[in-house]
Structures are given as structure tokens and as C-alpha cells.
Design a protein around this motif. Structure first.
Motif, PDB file in Angstrom:
ATOM      1  N   THR A  10       0.839  -1.205   0.000  1.00  0.00           N
ATOM      2  CA  THR A  10       0.000   0.000   0.000  1.00  0.00           C
ATOM      3  C   THR A  10       0.872   1.253   0.000  1.00  0.00           C
ATOM      4  OG1 THR A  10      -1.741  -1.171   1.194  1.00  0.00           O
ATOM      5  CG2 THR A  10      -1.814   1.233   1.261  1.00  0.00           C
ATOM      6  N   ALA A  11       1.902   1.260   0.837  1.00  0.00           N
ATOM      7  CA  ALA A  11       2.793   2.419   0.927  1.00  0.00           C
ATOM      8  C   ALA A  11       3.574   2.609  -0.367  1.00  0.00           C
ATOM      9  CB  ALA A  11       3.742   2.250   2.114  1.00  0.00           C
ATOM     10  N   ASP A  12       4.017   1.522  -0.976  1.00  0.00           N
ATOM     11  CA  ASP A  12       4.759   1.612  -2.230  1.00  0.00           C
ATOM     12  C   ASP A  12       3.881   2.211  -3.324  1.00  0.00           C
ATOM     13  OD1 ASP A  12       7.131   1.160  -3.790  1.00  0.00           O
ATOM     14  OD2 ASP A  12       6.134  -0.574  -4.685  1.00  0.00           O
ATOM     15  N   LYS A  13       2.646   1.756  -3.397  1.00  0.00           N
ATOM     16  CA  LYS A  13       1.701   2.278  -4.393  1.00  0.00           C
ATOM     17  C   LYS A  13       1.454   3.774  -4.183  1.00  0.00           C
ATOM     18  CE  LYS A  13      -2.864   1.403  -6.335  1.00  0.00           C
ATOM     19  NZ  LYS A  13      -4.095   0.616  -6.240  1.00  0.00           N
ATOM     20  N   ALA A  14       1.477   4.215  -2.914  1.00  0.00           N
ATOM     21  CA  ALA A  14       1.239   5.620  -2.584  1.00  0.00           C
ATOM     22  C   ALA A  14       2.499   6.478  -2.737  1.00  0.00           C
ATOM     23  CB  ALA A  14       0.714   5.732  -1.150  1.00  0.00           C
ATOM     24  N   GLY A  15       3.648   5.849  -2.979  1.00  0.00           N
ATOM     25  CA  GLY A  15       4.894   6.610  -3.052  1.00  0.00           C
ATOM     26  C   GLY A  15       5.398   7.040  -1.693  1.00  0.00           C
ATOM     27  N   ASP A  16       5.032   6.306  -0.660  1.00  0.00           N
ATOM     28  CA  ASP A  16       5.413   6.630   0.721  1.00  0.00           C
ATOM     29  C   ASP A  16       6.681   5.854   1.091  1.00  0.00           C
ATOM     30  OD1 ASP A  16       5.654   7.055   3.439  1.00  0.00           O
ATOM     31  OD2 ASP A  16       3.626   6.381   3.945  1.00  0.00           O
ATOM     32  N   ASP A  17       7.809   6.379   0.652  1.00  0.00           N
ATOM     33  CA  ASP A  17       9.086   5.695   0.865  1.00  0.00           C
ATOM     34  C   ASP A  17       9.443   5.496   2.334  1.00  0.00           C
ATOM     35  OD1 ASP A  17       9.385   5.416  -1.886  1.00  0.00           O
ATOM     36  OD2 ASP A  17      10.557   7.252  -2.073  1.00  0.00           O
ATOM     37  N   PRO A  18       9.191   6.460   3.231  1.00  0.00           N
ATOM     38  CA  PRO A  18       9.517   6.206   4.636  1.00  0.00           C
ATOM     39  C   PRO A  18       8.749   5.020   5.226  1.00  0.00           C
ATOM     40  CG  PRO A  18       9.294   8.561   4.271  1.00  0.00           C
ATOM     41  CD  PRO A  18       8.821   7.875   3.022  1.00  0.00           C
ATOM     42  N   SER A  19       7.477   4.869   4.853  1.00  0.00           N
ATOM     43  CA  SER A  19       6.706   3.723   5.350  1.00  0.00           C
ATOM     44  C   SER A  19       7.199   2.429   4.720  1.00  0.00           C
ATOM     45  CB  SER A  19       5.207   3.913   5.092  1.00  0.00           C
ATOM     46  OG  SER A  19       4.706   4.993   5.862  1.00  0.00           O
ATOM     47  N   VAL A  20       7.569   2.465   3.441  1.00  0.00           N
ATOM     48  CA  VAL A  20       8.146   1.287   2.785  1.00  0.00           C
ATOM     49  C   VAL A  20       9.428   0.888   3.513  1.00  0.00           C
ATOM     50  CG1 VAL A  20       9.292   0.463   0.677  1.00  0.00           C
ATOM     51  CG2 VAL A  20       7.116   1.686   0.517  1.00  0.00           C
ATOM     52  N   ASP A  21      10.273   1.865   3.808  1.00  0.00           N
ATOM     53  CA  ASP A  21      11.528   1.596   4.506  1.00  0.00           C
ATOM     54  C   ASP A  21      11.276   1.001   5.888  1.00  0.00           C
ATOM     55  OD1 ASP A  21      14.445   1.764   4.810  1.00  0.00           O
ATOM     56  OD2 ASP A  21      14.000   3.377   6.237  1.00  0.00           O
ATOM     57  N   LEU A  22      10.318   1.568   6.615  1.00  0.00           N
ATOM     58  CA  LEU A  22       9.993   1.061   7.949  1.00  0.00           C
ATOM     59  C   LEU A  22       9.508  -0.385   7.872  1.00  0.00           C
ATOM     60  CD1 LEU A  22       9.613   1.502  11.014  1.00  0.00           C
ATOM     61  CD2 LEU A  22       7.359   2.492  10.477  1.00  0.00           C
ATOM     62  N   MET A  23       8.637  -0.674   6.926  1.00  0.00           N
ATOM     63  CA  MET A  23       8.120  -2.038   6.800  1.00  0.00           C
ATOM     64  C   MET A  23       9.226  -3.007   6.379  1.00  0.00           C
ATOM     65  SD  MET A  23       4.983  -2.055   7.789  1.00  0.00           S
ATOM     66  CE  MET A  23       5.696  -0.958   9.021  1.00  0.00           C
ATOM     67  N   THR A  24      10.140  -2.557   5.521  1.00  0.00           N
ATOM     68  CA  THR A  24      11.264  -3.406   5.113  1.00  0.00           C
ATOM     69  C   THR A  24      12.137  -3.733   6.315  1.00  0.00           C
ATOM     70  OG1 THR A  24      11.228  -2.448   2.895  1.00  0.00           O
ATOM     71  CG2 THR A  24      13.252  -3.566   3.564  1.00  0.00           C
ATOM     72  N   GLN A  25      12.424  -2.741   7.141  1.00  0.00           N
ATOM     73  CA  GLN A  25      13.220  -2.967   8.353  1.00  0.00           C
ATOM     74  C   GLN A  25      12.518  -3.944   9.296  1.00  0.00           C
ATOM     75  OE1 GLN A  25      14.498   0.700  10.290  1.00  0.00           O
ATOM     76  NE2 GLN A  25      14.516   1.704   8.295  1.00  0.00           N
ATOM     77  N   ARG A  26      11.229  -3.751   9.492  1.00  0.00           N
ATOM     78  CA  ARG A  26      10.479  -4.616  10.407  1.00  0.00           C
ATOM     79  C   ARG A  26      10.395  -6.042   9.857  1.00  0.00           C
ATOM     80  NH1 ARG A  26      11.722  -3.401  14.528  1.00  0.00           N
ATOM     81  NH2 ARG A  26      10.236  -4.923  15.317  1.00  0.00           N
ATOM     82  N   LEU A  27      10.216  -6.172   8.557  1.00  0.00           N
ATOM     83  CA  LEU A  27      10.190  -7.515   7.959  1.00  0.00           C
ATOM     84  C   LEU A  27      11.503  -8.243   8.208  1.00  0.00           C
ATOM     85  CD1 LEU A  27       8.360  -6.908   4.583  1.00  0.00           C
ATOM     86  CD2 LEU A  27       7.800  -8.691   6.250  1.00  0.00           C
ATOM     87  N   ASN A  28      12.602  -7.565   8.039  1.00  0.00           N
ATOM     88  CA  ASN A  28      13.908  -8.173   8.262  1.00  0.00           C
ATOM     89  C   ASN A  28      14.015  -8.704   9.690  1.00  0.00           C
ATOM     90  OD1 ASN A  28      16.600  -8.900   7.679  1.00  0.00           O
ATOM     91  ND2 ASN A  28      17.340  -6.947   8.469  1.00  0.00           N
ATOM     92  N   ILE A  29      13.574  -7.929  10.652  1.00  0.00           N
ATOM     93  CA  ILE A  29      13.670  -8.319  12.061  1.00  0.00           C
ATOM     94  C   ILE A  29      12.714  -9.465  12.390  1.00  0.00           C
ATOM     95  CG2 ILE A  29      13.162  -7.512  14.417  1.00  0.00           C
ATOM     96  CD1 ILE A  29      14.388  -4.762  13.364  1.00  0.00           C
ATOM     97  N   HIS A  30      11.454  -9.370  11.958  1.00  0.00           N
ATOM     98  CA  HIS A  30      10.478 -10.400  12.319  1.00  0.00           C
ATOM     99  C   HIS A  30      10.710 -11.712  11.567  1.00  0.00           C
ATOM    100  CE1 HIS A  30       8.219  -8.065  15.160  1.00  0.00           C
ATOM    101  NE2 HIS A  30       8.283  -7.048  14.332  1.00  0.00           N
TER     102      HIS A  30
END
Length: 170
Positions: free
Chosen positions: A138-158
């Protein structure tokens, strides 16, 4: 489901204009709210198991759970602050988290044995990953790079947490 309510702004505060359309910001904030609820529920479960683990794996699991819940606690603030940066209020009550979370609490007051704890935490981390992937899209489609980055970081950890916990069961 209705989207998150915009944060109250004083009459002198300008409207949020960060280069993402209001409707897109609302969709991302709604997804982040679900992610926050999943993350908080997993945090509580991990902390609970830290307190109540027993058995031959006590020391290893007690320390592992502590490392995980401490990291999760810090992340909760980052997630909530991202929702706020998008111009919406972050959920912050048990009732809201219970309504938004895909992770269900286990019935009963007795703590499960350590293998069941580990299994539940694998499942919880994987649930957080599934929610993060939805928000990321959803964030990627919206062009929301900070949210994409946050989700990428969280995915790596979880994903790493789920792998490490699953390894204990093999």
C-alpha cells in the motif's frame, strides 16, 4: 472498515501536505495501525513468555525473549510516530489493538510449556510479517518511501526472529 481519523489540528496549523494524497495517506495509516496492533500484541505475548517461561530452556529463552521484546518496544514508537507523520492518530488502547490485530490471544491463565511458547511466537512473528507486506504494498503504491523503509526494516527483524525461534523446535 473506516480509516483512521485524521489527527486534530488547531485552526492555525496548516493541513498535512507531504506530497502524498490524503486518501493514500489514510490507507497507509490504516495499514500501519493494523501493523501497530499486531506488533503490540506480539510485544505483550513475548514479554509475558519472558516472565513465565520454565523448563530446561529457561535461561536461553528468558534472554532471547527479553532481547526480542526490548527491540519490539522501541519499534512501537517508530510505527506510531509514522502514523502521526501521515497526519492521523495512532491507536493506543487495548480495545483498539484487540479490534485491529490479526494475532489472537490464547485463552486461559496458565502459561504454556516452552515449546508452545516458541511456536506461538513463531506464528506471531509470521503474522506481523504478513501484515507488514500488505502495508508495504500500500505504501509503495502511494509513493510513501519512509513507510516502505519502515516495513522493510520490520520484515527483516520479524523474519529473522521467526527463523531463530523455529530453529529451536527442529
Amino acid at each position: 472498515m473506516a480509516s483512521r481519523k485524521p489527527a486534530s489540528a488547531s485552526k492555525s496549523a496548516p493541513a498535512v501536505d507531504i506530497g502524498i494524497k490524503a486518501g493514500d495517506r489514510a490507507k497507509v495509516a490504516e495499514g500501519l495501525s493494523r501493523f501497530l496492533a499486531d506488533s503490540y500484541t506480539l510485544y505483550l505475548k513475548t514479554h509475558n513468555f519472558h516472565w513465565n517461561v520454565t523448563g530446561p530452556m529457561f535461561n536461553s529463552l528468558h534472554l532471547m525473549f527479553m532481547d526480542q521484546y526490548n527491540e519490539q518496544w522501541t519499534a512501537l514508537d517508530q510505527i506510531a510516530e509514522r502514523i502521526r507523520a501521515l497526519g492521523f492518530n495512532a491507536p493506543g488502547s487495548y480495545a483498539e489493538f484487540a479490534r485491529l490485530s490479526s494475532i489472537r490471544e490464547q485463552a486461559g491463565v496458565d502459561a504454556p510449556e516452552w515449546k508452545a511458547m516458541v511456536t506461538q511466537l513463531v506464528e506471531g512473528n509470521e503474522a506481523v510479517c504478513r501484515t507488514a507486506r500488505k502495508v508495504l504494498a500500500t505504501a509503495d503504491k502511494a509513493g510513501d518511501d519512509p513507510s516502505v523503509d519502515l516495513m522493510t526494516q520490520r520484515l527483516n527483524i520479524h523474519e529473522k526472529n521467526a527463523w531463530m525461534l523455529r530453529s529451536l523446535l527442529q
